[in-house]
Design a protein around this motif. Structure first.
Motif, PDB file in Angstrom:
ATOM      1  N   ILE A  82       1.002  -1.010  -0.004  1.00 57.86           N
ATOM      2  CA  ILE A  82      -0.093  -0.058  -0.077  1.00 57.86           C
ATOM      3  C   ILE A  82       0.880   1.300   0.138  1.00 57.86           C
ATOM      4  O   ILE A  82       0.495   2.137  -0.838  1.00 57.86           O
ATOM      5  CB  ILE A  82      -0.940   0.184   1.191  1.00 57.86           C
ATOM      6  N   GLY A  83       1.918   1.461   0.819  1.00 59.55           N
ATOM      7  CA  GLY A  83       2.844   2.390   0.916  1.00 59.55           C
ATOM      8  C   GLY A  83       3.515   2.541  -0.561  1.00 59.55           C
ATOM      9  O   GLY A  83       3.509   3.689  -1.002  1.00 59.55           O
ATOM     10  N   ASP A  84       3.960   1.404  -1.239  1.00 64.71           N
ATOM     11  CA  ASP A  84       4.511   1.475  -2.399  1.00 64.71           C
ATOM     12  C   ASP A  84       3.460   1.966  -3.465  1.00 64.71           C
ATOM     13  O   ASP A  84       3.859   2.857  -4.455  1.00 64.71           O
ATOM     14  CB  ASP A  84       5.090   0.174  -3.162  1.00 64.71           C
ATOM     15  N   ILE A  85       2.005   1.759  -3.331  1.00 59.64           N
ATOM     16  CA  ILE A  85       1.162   2.364  -4.362  1.00 59.64           C
ATOM     17  C   ILE A  85       0.895   3.734  -3.892  1.00 59.64           C
ATOM     18  O   ILE A  85       0.777   4.516  -4.974  1.00 59.64           O
ATOM     19  CB  ILE A  85      -0.080   1.379  -4.019  1.00 59.64           C
ATOM     20  N   GLN A  86       1.105   4.074  -2.771  1.00 61.95           N
ATOM     21  CA  GLN A  86       0.740   5.533  -2.400  1.00 61.95           C
ATOM     22  C   GLN A  86       1.953   6.351  -2.871  1.00 61.95           C
ATOM     23  O   GLN A  86       1.652   7.470  -3.390  1.00 61.95           O
ATOM     24  CB  GLN A  86       0.820   5.774  -0.791  1.00 61.95           C
ATOM     25  N   ASN A  87       3.238   5.799  -2.797  1.00 65.63           N
ATOM     26  CA  ASN A  87       4.230   6.656  -3.253  1.00 65.63           C
ATOM     27  C   ASN A  87       4.179   6.535  -5.044  1.00 65.63           C
ATOM     28  O   ASN A  87       4.492   7.582  -5.390  1.00 65.63           O
ATOM     29  CB  ASN A  87       5.584   5.714  -2.869  1.00 65.63           C
ATOM     30  N   TRP A  88       3.788   5.592  -5.478  1.00 61.96           N
ATOM     31  CA  TRP A  88       3.586   5.585  -6.851  1.00 61.96           C
ATOM     32  C   TRP A  88       2.533   6.589  -7.144  1.00 61.96           C
ATOM     33  O   TRP A  88       2.720   7.570  -8.302  1.00 61.96           O
ATOM     34  CB  TRP A  88       3.137   4.198  -7.599  1.00 61.96           C
ATOM     35  N   GLU A  90       1.808   9.424  -5.620  1.00 63.48           N
ATOM     36  CA  GLU A  90       2.363  10.583  -5.496  1.00 63.48           C
ATOM     37  C   GLU A  90       3.311  11.032  -6.581  1.00 63.48           C
ATOM     38  O   GLU A  90       3.263  12.129  -6.925  1.00 63.48           O
ATOM     39  CB  GLU A  90       2.951  10.846  -3.928  1.00 63.48           C
ATOM     40  N   MET A  91       4.004  10.045  -7.034  1.00 61.15           N
ATOM     41  CA  MET A  91       4.903  10.605  -8.138  1.00 61.15           C
ATOM     42  C   MET A  91       4.267  10.747  -9.385  1.00 61.15           C
ATOM     43  O   MET A  91       4.369  11.648 -10.000  1.00 61.15           O
ATOM     44  CB  MET A  91       5.765   9.273  -8.483  1.00 61.15           C
ATOM     45  N   ILE A  92       2.851   9.993  -9.549  1.00 53.97           N
ATOM     46  CA  ILE A  92       2.290  10.063 -10.891  1.00 53.97           C
ATOM     47  C   ILE A  92       1.519  11.687 -10.917  1.00 53.97           C
ATOM     48  O   ILE A  92       1.558  12.448 -11.843  1.00 53.97           O
ATOM     49  CB  ILE A  92       1.136   9.186 -11.213  1.00 53.97           C
ATOM     50  N   GLU A  93       1.019  11.926  -9.355  1.00 56.21           N
ATOM     51  CA  GLU A  93       0.557  13.274  -9.361  1.00 56.21           C
ATOM     52  C   GLU A  93       1.540  14.327  -9.494  1.00 56.21           C
ATOM     53  O   GLU A  93       1.075  15.484 -10.041  1.00 56.21           O
ATOM     54  CB  GLU A  93      -0.007  13.319  -7.806  1.00 56.21           C
TER      55      GLU A  93
END
Length: 120
Positions: A82-88, A90-93
């Motif tokens: 989930i943390g990885d998805i959140q980081n991903w 945020e990077m996309i944003e």
């Protein structure tokens, strides 16, 4: 001679009394020791039973602990994902914000006002 016979009789009676007393004491000590031995034997059986139950419960606890550890490991892995998805996300944003700003500059539009009331 009567005194000698009387003395022997008293000595014999005293011996008989001492012997009876010793036998009585020995018997009571023997009974007490037998009672203690029986108690020790019964307690040893109870302790052995408790040891077996403790070993059984310890094995069950170890099994449960292993299951909980597996669950904790799985949960940790899921949280990391989930943390990885959140980081991903945020990077996309951030990339989209950069892209949006780049397009705005290319089109020559004025910077929009931000929520704080200032222009970017």
């Amino acid at each position: 001679m009567s005194t000698d016979v009387e003395a022997e009789r008293r000595t014999a009676e005293a011996r008989a009394a001492v012997t009876a007393s010793l036998i009585s004491i020995g018997g009571s000590v023997d009974n007490e020791m037998q009672t203690r031995a029986a108690d020790l034997h019964a307690n040893a059986e109870a302790i052995a039973k408790q040891e077996r139950e403790l070993a059984k419960q310890t094995a069950a606890l170890a099994k449960q602990s292993a299951q909980w550890q597996k669950l904790a490991d799985t949960s940790t892995k899921k949280l990391n994902e989930i943390g990885d998805i959140q980081n991903w996300a945020e990077m996309i944003e951030r990339d989209l914000l950069v892209l949006e700003e780049t397009l705005r500059l290319v089109e020559g539009k004025a910077a929009p006002e931000t929520a704080s009331g200032t222009s970017g």
